[in-house]
Design a protein around this motif. Structure first.
Motif, PDB file in Angstrom:
ATOM      1  N   ALA A   1      15.624   6.722  19.805  1.00 11.87           N
ATOM      2  CA  ALA A   1      16.728   5.908  20.319  1.00 11.87           C
ATOM      3  C   ALA A   1      16.487   4.407  20.180  1.00 11.87           C
ATOM      4  CB  ALA A   1      16.974   6.250  21.788  1.00 11.87           C
ATOM      5  N   ASP A   2      15.324   4.021  19.697  1.00  8.20           N
ATOM      6  CA  ASP A   2      14.955   2.611  19.619  1.00  8.20           C
ATOM      7  C   ASP A   2      15.944   1.734  18.843  1.00  8.20           C
ATOM      8  OD1 ASP A   2      12.927   0.616  20.401  1.00  8.20           O
ATOM      9  OD2 ASP A   2      12.734   0.377  18.227  1.00  8.20           O
TER      10      ASP A   2
ATOM     11  N   GLN B   1      16.400  -0.595  21.678  1.00  7.30           N
ATOM     12  CA  GLN B   1      15.534  -1.715  21.318  1.00  7.30           C
ATOM     13  C   GLN B   1      14.396  -1.937  22.304  1.00  7.30           C
ATOM     14  OE1 GLN B   1      18.396  -4.867  20.832  1.00  7.30           O
ATOM     15  NE2 GLN B   1      19.023  -4.108  18.850  1.00  7.30           N
ATOM     16  N   ILE B   2      13.642  -0.875  22.530  1.00 10.67           N
ATOM     17  CA  ILE B   2      12.492  -0.993  23.425  1.00 10.67           C
ATOM     18  C   ILE B   2      11.209  -1.238  22.645  1.00 10.67           C
ATOM     19  CG2 ILE B   2      13.478   0.372  25.293  1.00 10.67           C
ATOM     20  CD1 ILE B   2      11.799   2.727  24.209  1.00 10.67           C
ATOM     21  N   ASP B   3      11.276  -1.021  21.325  1.00 15.73           N
ATOM     22  CA  ASP B   3      10.158  -1.297  20.434  1.00 15.73           C
ATOM     23  C   ASP B   3       8.843  -0.716  20.952  1.00 15.73           C
ATOM     24  OD1 ASP B   3       9.106  -2.298  18.063  1.00 15.73           O
ATOM     25  OD2 ASP B   3       8.550  -4.207  18.982  1.00 15.73           O
ATOM     26  N   GLY B   4       8.906   0.538  21.388  1.00 14.97           N
ATOM     27  CA  GLY B   4       7.710   1.226  21.855  1.00 14.97           C
ATOM     28  C   GLY B   4       7.249   0.826  23.249  1.00 14.97           C
ATOM     29  N   GLN B   5       7.958  -0.090  23.880  1.00 12.06           N
ATOM     30  CA  GLN B   5       7.553  -0.584  25.199  1.00 12.06           C
ATOM     31  C   GLN B   5       8.417   0.041  26.283  1.00 12.06           C
ATOM     32  OE1 GLN B   5       4.861  -2.659  25.601  1.00 12.06           O
ATOM     33  NE2 GLN B   5       4.626  -2.288  23.420  1.00 12.06           N
TER      34      GLN B   5
ATOM     35  N   GLU C   1       4.093  11.500  28.834  1.00 12.66           N
ATOM     36  CA  GLU C   1       4.350  10.220  28.168  1.00 12.66           C
ATOM     37  C   GLU C   1       4.439  10.364  26.653  1.00 12.66           C
ATOM     38  OE1 GLU C   1       2.142   6.851  29.621  1.00 12.66           O
ATOM     39  OE2 GLU C   1       2.369   7.518  31.696  1.00 12.66           O
ATOM     40  N   LYS C   2       3.690  11.272  26.068  1.00 11.59           N
ATOM     41  CA  LYS C   2       3.771  11.497  24.620  1.00 11.59           C
ATOM     42  C   LYS C   2       5.177  11.980  24.240  1.00 11.59           C
ATOM     43  CE  LYS C   2       1.725  14.180  20.889  1.00 11.59           C
ATOM     44  NZ  LYS C   2       0.785  15.246  20.550  1.00 11.59           N
ATOM     45  N   THR C   3       5.698  12.919  25.010  1.00 10.24           N
ATOM     46  CA  THR C   3       7.044  13.433  24.747  1.00 10.24           C
ATOM     47  C   THR C   3       8.087  12.349  24.993  1.00 10.24           C
ATOM     48  OG1 THR C   3       6.270  15.604  25.470  1.00 10.24           O
ATOM     49  CG2 THR C   3       8.647  15.317  25.272  1.00 10.24           C
ATOM     50  N   GLU C   4       7.889  11.577  26.053  1.00 10.25           N
ATOM     51  CA  GLU C   4       8.808  10.474  26.362  1.00 10.25           C
ATOM     52  C   GLU C   4       8.880   9.504  25.180  1.00 10.25           C
ATOM     53  OE1 GLU C   4       9.342   7.398  30.062  1.00 10.25           O
ATOM     54  OE2 GLU C   4       7.336   7.604  29.229  1.00 10.25           O
ATOM     55  N   HIS C   5       7.740   9.098  24.654  1.00 17.10           N
ATOM     56  CA  HIS C   5       7.721   8.158  23.527  1.00 17.10           C
ATOM     57  C   HIS C   5       8.366   8.755  22.283  1.00 17.10           C
ATOM     58  CE1 HIS C   5       5.583   4.579  24.957  1.00 17.10           C
ATOM     59  NE2 HIS C   5       5.003   5.422  25.807  1.00 17.10           N
TER      60      HIS C   5
END
Length: 175
Positions: free
Chosen positions: A160-161, A165-169, A150-154
């Motif tokens: 790409a946000d 536009q996922i804003d960390g979610q 999950e750290k790498t995913e984020h």
């Protein structure tokens, strides 16, 4: 390297799904993504993934410069068995058909399957293991999921946000 490649591939696919239905110049999104995909593939082939973050950031920037129409199309989710929903040959490029008919396709990323299997491993450990072995297995799974997967995913999704536009979610439907 495989996890990094899977995440970046998912993001490039999501960029295409998000931009292509709105592009002014038909085919521009595919051309831009193919150019950057080749550069990113070369970085992975060299076994040095250090440049990948920068290359993905440049790809996102290039995608942001693609001329787009305004408005909003209906969002159509593609669900089902992971291989069928994700392989364009097997699903007859369903996402392209959705776009042709005026929609915007949404497709769960391949990486979600990896995270889901980790979640299932945790549930199995919880229900079928006892004592210290259960605690150790759950700790191992937690460390894998939170400190690596999950750290790498984020890290990559934050790049790409501006477009996604996922804003960390990052939403995982199985959680």
């Amino acid at each position: 390297r495989l996890w990094h490649a899977l995440l970046v591939g998912d993001i490039l696919r999501k960029l295409g799904l998000k931009i292509r239905p709105y592009e002014v110049n038909k085919g521009e999104t595919d051309t831009v993504l193919e150019t950057w995909m080749q550069k990113i593939e070369t970085a992975f082939e060299s076994k040095n993934i250090d440049p990948v973050k920068n290359l993905l950031a440049q790809a996102v920037d290039a995608c942001g410069k693609i001329a787009k129409r305004g408005g909003k199309r209906p969002l159509v989710g593609i669900v089902g068995e992971i291989y069928v929903r994700s392989d364009p040959f097997i699903n007859a490029q369903l996402y392209r058909r959705i776009e042709e008919l005026g929609g915007e396709a949404a497709l769960a990323p391949m990486s979600e399957w990896i995270l889901y299997t980790g979640h299932i491993r945790g549930l199995i450990a919880e229900t079928h293991m006892k004592g210290l072995s259960a605690m150790l297995e759950k700790a191992k799974i937690w460390l894998e999921n939170n400190l690596f997967f999950e750290k790498t995913e984020h890290m990559y999704y934050d790049i790409a946000d501006p477009i996604l536009q996922i804003d960390g979610q990052i939403i995982h439907f199985w959680k």
